[in-house]
Design an enzyme around this catalytic site. Sequence first.
Site, PDB file in Angstrom:
ATOM      1  N   ASP A   1       0.843  -1.190   0.000  1.00  0.00           N
ATOM      2  CA  ASP A   1       0.000   0.000   0.000  1.00  0.00           C
ATOM      3  C   ASP A   1       0.873   1.233   0.000  1.00  0.00           C
ATOM      4  OD1 ASP A   1      -2.486  -1.130   0.100  1.00  0.00           O
ATOM      5  OD2 ASP A   1      -2.550  -1.231   2.285  1.00  0.00           O
TER       6      ASP A   1
ATOM      7  N   GLU B   1      31.149 -40.832   8.291  1.00  0.00           N
ATOM      8  CA  GLU B   1      31.097 -42.145   8.944  1.00  0.00           C
ATOM      9  C   GLU B   1      30.811 -43.255   7.930  1.00  0.00           C
ATOM     10  OE1 GLU B   1      28.059 -40.995  11.661  1.00  0.00           O
ATOM     11  OE2 GLU B   1      29.371 -39.489  12.555  1.00  0.00           O
TER      12      GLU B   1
END
Length: 888
Positions: free
Chosen positions: A327, A699
């Site tokens: 706006d 891992e």
Amino acid sequence: MEKFYQQKTEETLKHFESDRKQGLSGKEADKRLEKYGENTIQQQESLSVWELLWHNVNNLIVYLLLAAALLSFAMGETVEGIAVLIAVVIAVMTGFITELRAQKSIDSLQSMIYTTAKVIRDGEVMEIESAKIVPGDILVLEEGDAIAADARLLETSNFACIESALTGESEAVEKDARETYEADVPLGDRRNVVFAGTAATRGNAYAVVTETGMKTEVGKISDMLTGDKKRQTPLDIELDKLGKAIIIAALFAAVAVLIAGVLTNQPFVEMIHISIILAVAAIPEAMPAVSTITLSRGMRTMAEHKALVKSLSAVETLGATSIIASDKTGTLTENQMTVAEIILGSGEMFKVTGNGYEPNGKFYKADSEDETEIDATNHDTLQGMIENGALCTTATLRENEGQYEILGDPTDGAFVVLGQKIGIDRQKEQDSGLKKIAEMPFDSDNKYMVTVYEGEQRTLIIKGAPDVLIDLADADAKEKEKLHEYNDTLASHGQRVIAVGFIKDYQGGTDEAELKAALQQIKIQGFAGIVDPPRTDVKEAVKVAQEAGIRVKMITGDHPKTASMIAKEIGLKDHEKTMTGREIDELAGQEGFNEKIEEVAVFARVSPKNKLQLVEALREEGDIVSMTGDGVNDAPALNGADIGIAMGIRGTEVAKESSDMILTDDRFGTIVDAIKEGRIIFDNIKKYVSFLFSCNMVEIVTIFLSVIFLMPMPIQPLHILFLNLVIDIAPAMALAFEPAEDDIMKRQPRSKADGLVNKRFLGRIILSGVVIGLVAFGFFNFLMLTDHELLYAQTATFTFMAVAQLMHIFNVRKSSGFGLDKTLLKNKPLMGALLLSVGLQLSAVYVPFMNELLDTMPIQAGTWGIIFAAAAISTLIVMGLKKLFQLK
Ligand code: ADP
Ligand code: MG
């Protein structure tokens, strides 16, 4: 049960022992609150503690870990089985506790977002929290108010409601307190009552509350309303997918290992054991907890920055915003309106001086070369226009310790102040006999306001958007052209132009249809050019947004020229590309409409319906749209936008309810701040996801290599769990506190398609996993070859992984470059987490009890040296490769 719509108002008032003028007493209201409970609809209960716990137990990770534990027990590895069980408990509890805390914090934030209603109590109108309304309360209703409870209307003036939420009917329903019904009528036809969940679109009313909370009509059907769809955020879904993909990959790896093992004649039991390790290694145990923590922290930070975000998913979407449709009035500008210039219907032009709402100023004749001061009270037509302008208002001016402020509409305020500059005061005139006999309040569809006064004669006054008034006016084409010219003159000065017109000796009636029909006879008296300066910080905020690749579009009911001038002033890109609401209506649905909308930066004279069209067009083009709104009619657009933004100060209750975010200060800059915060959050989520998964990758790679090369296991299952659940968690969580990267508002918005998991992101995870995993494998072999016992080599490899993963965090925390610099000081939690993790690893290696539990043994200083060197080298290699392949 009573049917209040079949009763007379007095009956209903008596039934509730209430009074139209006095309302309930505060004491009585408290009593009733106790009796009837809060006026709220439990649409979506937040998860109970047990549900939350179950939510954490009932997930794939937990099941996999449990299966692993069972297998361990079955194979006689009791300690390992117990350790895995402990891991399960840790995983569940961290998830549970963080989610519980996050939910608490979300709940407390959401309680900041409450709606209010005006009621009469103890004879006074007061604003209370809607939840505190009780049966018998007298509601005071006006345009823009959300109806907070079911109520019987007592008085209505030109009152209408939108009840689409309840009845599906999208047209406003005229309400009339005088109506009564003998028989049953359906909800939508009960014109003498109002319903919770609907909204007042026009006029004023008083009503006595008949039902609250779950007893209201909307409460009765609330089970049917879907309130659940926002629970799982897009990010959740994506993380879920990523997690599952990795688990599946690990299961494949496990099976591959098993087959490879059997083919190479390794003991079957051992191979199953290794497979379990692999699966455990792949599981991102800490993942769910960390993402909730980050998002809820984001909500809190945004609230501190005056942006109340309603849901976690909105936090996330904000960061991806590519268009802000804002706006103009009040958001981009101050909404401090001052009349600066006037052009009369005759073409005479004047300037007005003055400061804001201060009711002092001088008038100058401006169309001659030398501007001369004049006495406006000596100029009949000028005075006439100013007077009518001031009479066609509802706002009031108030002085507060030398500061002037306007209660009510600021545009009206400008006319009130203008009038006072020549001693005209609406109230005074009314006190001395002038009577207002009709009023059509301003609304942004009509774009004008009408009042009718009864004095010596009847006068109709209209004030509104010039183009609308000129179209209506009683004037020939030539005159109209002239009037348009005057309007353009003021608009091209960047002023908001309001026309004032009237019908002198008005003979017509006073209901809406009659007033509307009469408007063809209005005479335009003149135009007022109003200045509404841009907010001071808007220019900077627009610049920041545009640099961040976010396009800012201005949306306004104002004139295109006025809008474009302001757009230019605040530095909006493409400010000369304007489009009006009428053009939108014409082009909508045609080929190329969406593209056109994309290009235009200033939308003027738009109606609330146009706003929705804009949102839809932009979204179809793949944009993420944040749109502001304040009125009742903005609700559909706010609902339709990716992020609907309601104004906290100026906005109506309805707008607030339909939005995803509320700006408590109405500032445009706040939107940009919130977007920045959203980007930071997404960045940080990416960082810890990347961190956790690359650690798992390390891992997997190490174990896989060992199986392939027929080596003993370089690391034990317990060590892996220790890494994933003890060492990695605190640093990963601390990544949620990472400060913004320097270029955060210099990058383009992330595209919808470009989610979290993209090729570069995966590339980075795999790259770091492979590099560090290879080094770990090499290090283990080196230890074995240099005659260390297996337990020693395993402990050292385990420790190497811990150290390398912690160092790897420096790669992760900066999307380019290495993160070991002074910005680390800004993230105290991370520094703390790193120290904590190092301490924990030391205890795993040196505390005898931990040696026992984890099957480790102390390692020597020399080994530490190698560990640090190897970890540093592998981290640096990762960084180099990351640069080389541009894996941002
Ligand atoms: P915006 O505030 O963005 O200009 P609105 O829909 O509120 O959008 O207003 C649309 C137009 O209606 C304004 O440009 C102005 O010309 C006119 N207008 C606005 N407020 C008033 C008012 N209080 N009285 C009369 N006309 C008004
Ligand atoms: Mg407005």
